[in-house]
Design an enzyme around this catalytic site. Structure first.
Site, PDB file in Angstrom:
ATOM      1  N   HIS A   1      -3.921   2.099 -38.395  1.00 44.87           N
ATOM      2  CA  HIS A   1      -2.859   2.324 -39.381  1.00 44.87           C
ATOM      3  C   HIS A   1      -1.744   1.299 -39.240  1.00 44.87           C
ATOM      4  O   HIS A   1      -1.454   0.805 -38.150  1.00 44.87           O
ATOM      5  CB  HIS A   1      -2.327   3.769 -39.361  1.00 44.87           C
ATOM      6  CG  HIS A   1      -1.506   4.172 -38.203  1.00 44.87           C
ATOM      7  ND1 HIS A   1      -1.915   5.092 -37.257  1.00 44.87           N
ATOM      8  CD2 HIS A   1      -0.248   3.829 -37.838  1.00 44.87           C
ATOM      9  CE1 HIS A   1      -0.962   5.285 -36.379  1.00 44.87           C
ATOM     10  NE2 HIS A   1       0.065   4.524 -36.693  1.00 44.87           N
TER      11      HIS A   1
ATOM     12  N   ASP B   1       8.737   2.906 -42.251  1.00 45.84           N
ATOM     13  CA  ASP B   1       8.403   4.319 -42.393  1.00 45.84           C
ATOM     14  C   ASP B   1       9.412   5.248 -41.726  1.00 45.84           C
ATOM     15  O   ASP B   1      10.306   4.792 -41.011  1.00 45.84           O
ATOM     16  CB  ASP B   1       6.982   4.574 -41.846  1.00 45.84           C
ATOM     17  CG  ASP B   1       6.756   3.954 -40.460  1.00 45.84           C
ATOM     18  OD1 ASP B   1       7.727   3.491 -39.841  1.00 45.84           O
ATOM     19  OD2 ASP B   1       5.608   3.934 -40.021  1.00 45.84           O
TER      20      ASP B   1
ATOM     21  N   ASP C   1      -6.037   3.843 -34.806  1.00 46.09           N
ATOM     22  CA  ASP C   1      -7.010   4.001 -35.887  1.00 46.09           C
ATOM     23  C   ASP C   1      -6.841   2.904 -36.950  1.00 46.09           C
ATOM     24  O   ASP C   1      -7.417   2.966 -38.021  1.00 46.09           O
ATOM     25  CB  ASP C   1      -6.877   5.395 -36.536  1.00 46.09           C
ATOM     26  CG  ASP C   1      -5.466   5.685 -37.038  1.00 46.09           C
ATOM     27  OD1 ASP C   1      -4.604   4.777 -36.954  1.00 46.09           O
ATOM     28  OD2 ASP C   1      -5.225   6.805 -37.506  1.00 46.09           O
TER      29      ASP C   1
ATOM     30  N   GLU D   1      -2.521   5.743 -42.997  1.00 47.74           N
ATOM     31  CA  GLU D   1      -3.654   6.188 -42.195  1.00 47.74           C
ATOM     32  C   GLU D   1      -4.964   5.810 -42.885  1.00 47.74           C
ATOM     33  O   GLU D   1      -4.979   5.522 -44.096  1.00 47.74           O
ATOM     34  CB  GLU D   1      -3.582   7.710 -42.042  1.00 47.74           C
ATOM     35  CG  GLU D   1      -2.345   8.204 -41.289  1.00 47.74           C
ATOM     36  CD  GLU D   1      -2.502   8.144 -39.781  1.00 47.74           C
ATOM     37  OE1 GLU D   1      -3.229   7.252 -39.276  1.00 47.74           O
ATOM     38  OE2 GLU D   1      -1.885   8.974 -39.104  1.00 47.74           O
TER      39      GLU D   1
HETATM   40  C1  GLP Z   1       3.597   4.572 -35.213  1.00 44.65           C
HETATM   41  C2  GLP Z   1       4.306   3.744 -36.284  1.00 44.65           C
HETATM   42  C3  GLP Z   1       3.612   2.420 -36.521  1.00 44.65           C
HETATM   43  C4  GLP Z   1       3.303   1.748 -35.205  1.00 44.65           C
HETATM   44  C5  GLP Z   1       2.372   2.619 -34.392  1.00 44.65           C
HETATM   45  C6  GLP Z   1       1.977   2.009 -33.055  1.00 44.65           C
HETATM   46  O1  GLP Z   1       2.598   5.381 -35.721  1.00 44.65           O
HETATM   47  N1  GLP Z   1       4.436   4.430 -37.511  1.00 44.65           N
HETATM   48  O2  GLP Z   1       4.434   1.606 -37.335  1.00 44.65           O
HETATM   49  O3  GLP Z   1       2.734   0.496 -35.415  1.00 44.65           O
HETATM   50  O4  GLP Z   1       3.036   3.854 -34.147  1.00 44.65           O
HETATM   51  O5  GLP Z   1       2.995   2.226 -32.127  1.00 44.65           O
HETATM   52  P1  GLP Z   1       3.074   1.598 -30.699  1.00 44.65           P
HETATM   53  O6  GLP Z   1       3.594   0.229 -30.877  1.00 44.65           O
HETATM   54  O7  GLP Z   1       4.040   2.476 -29.965  1.00 44.65           O
HETATM   55  O8  GLP Z   1       1.698   1.640 -30.130  1.00 44.65           O
END
Ligand code: GLP
Length: 244
Positions: A141, A70, A139, A146
């Site tokens: 995702h 993404d 959440d 989402e």
């Molecule tokens: C972002 C990314 C996700 C990731 C999520 C959790 O929203 N788009 O791909 O998995 O954050 O991030 P973290 O590993 O920093 O908790």
């Protein structure tokens, strides 16, 4: 029947090593493999480990291709909070992967539908993703898919929830600077990967981890769809596993 393998590690550093073992095994058997890569804090120990392993001569990234999950809508590749910048800083600049073999959705795309279609086409031309790395949002995702009323299919634009913008504001000066939308591979893109490795660390992810793999499969919890994927490995630290 649940196909998910859960590997429990002591701490995030050990999670990184166990995940790196999966990458090393794949790259050594298929040097021109296609990786699906992720950003966030969770993959950082893995990326540090992969850099160290290439320096130690255990892995060779020179033929590997990679497609990121993404990108924030509206951020240029050289914006310090963009996911392209994150990948350069935390992995690509330190390994032998060729720049032309790394793709990240274009945050500045003028024609969004064309950009998303071209992204899918490139992955297809490479032969599909061999190993998709995922983190998970609070959440549920994955990528930036989402919670929704239905599962998304291919790469698309996604408005970000307030919860996600709050969680990600730590990287920006203020919440107002956090983009309100992103481009993300769809749930269909993720499910098409031959193998999925999800990294989950920290006590704050324990509830969503349990809900995703031991609760109902529903688009309200996007990661729950992985219960239907034939080859998923979840690598989590002790804190994240607390409720399993
Ligand atoms: C972002 C990314 C996700 C990731 C999520 C959790 O929203 N788009 O791909 O998995 O954050 O991030 P973290 O590993 O920093 O908790």
């Amino acid at each position: 029947m649940l196909h998910v393998h859960i590997l429990k590690a002591k701490d995030p550093a050990e999670v990184g090593k166990l995940a790196a073992d999966q990458f090393e095994a794949l790259i050594n058997t298929k040097p021109a493999c296609v990786l699906g890569l992720a950003t966030g804090s969770s993959p950082l120990p893995l990326y540090r480990e992969l850099i160290a392993r290439e320096k130690a001569g255990k892995i060779d990234f020179s033929r590997v291709r990679s497609a990121n999950l993404d990108e924030y809508k509206g951020l240029a590749p050289d914006h310090p909070q963009s996911y392209r910048y994150f990948m350069q800083e935390n992995l690509f600049n330190h390994i032998s992967i060729k720049p032309e073999n790394t793709i990240v959705p274009d945050g500045l795309a003028a024609d969004v539908d064309a950009m998303c279609a071209a992204y899918e086409r490139q992955i297809e031309e490479w032969g599909g993703v061999d190993l998709q790395l995922l983190g998970i949002g609070h959440d549920g995702h994955i990528g930036f898919n989402e919670p929704d009323s239905q599962f998304s299919t291919m790469t698309h634009e996604m408005p970000l929830t307030q919860m996600t913008r709050e969680a990600n504001k730590r990287f920006f000066n203020s919440i107002d600077e956090v983009p309100t939308a992103a481009y993300t591979m769809g749930i269909g893109t993720v499910m098409a990967a031959r193998k999925v490795v999800m990294i989950v660390t920290g006590r704050d992810k324990a509830e969503i981890l349990k809900k995703s793999f031991f609760g109902p499969v529903t688009p309200e919890v996007p990661a729950s769809i992985l219960q239907f994927h034939p080859d998923v490995t979840v690598i989590c630290d002790e804190a994240a596993c607390e409720l399993l």
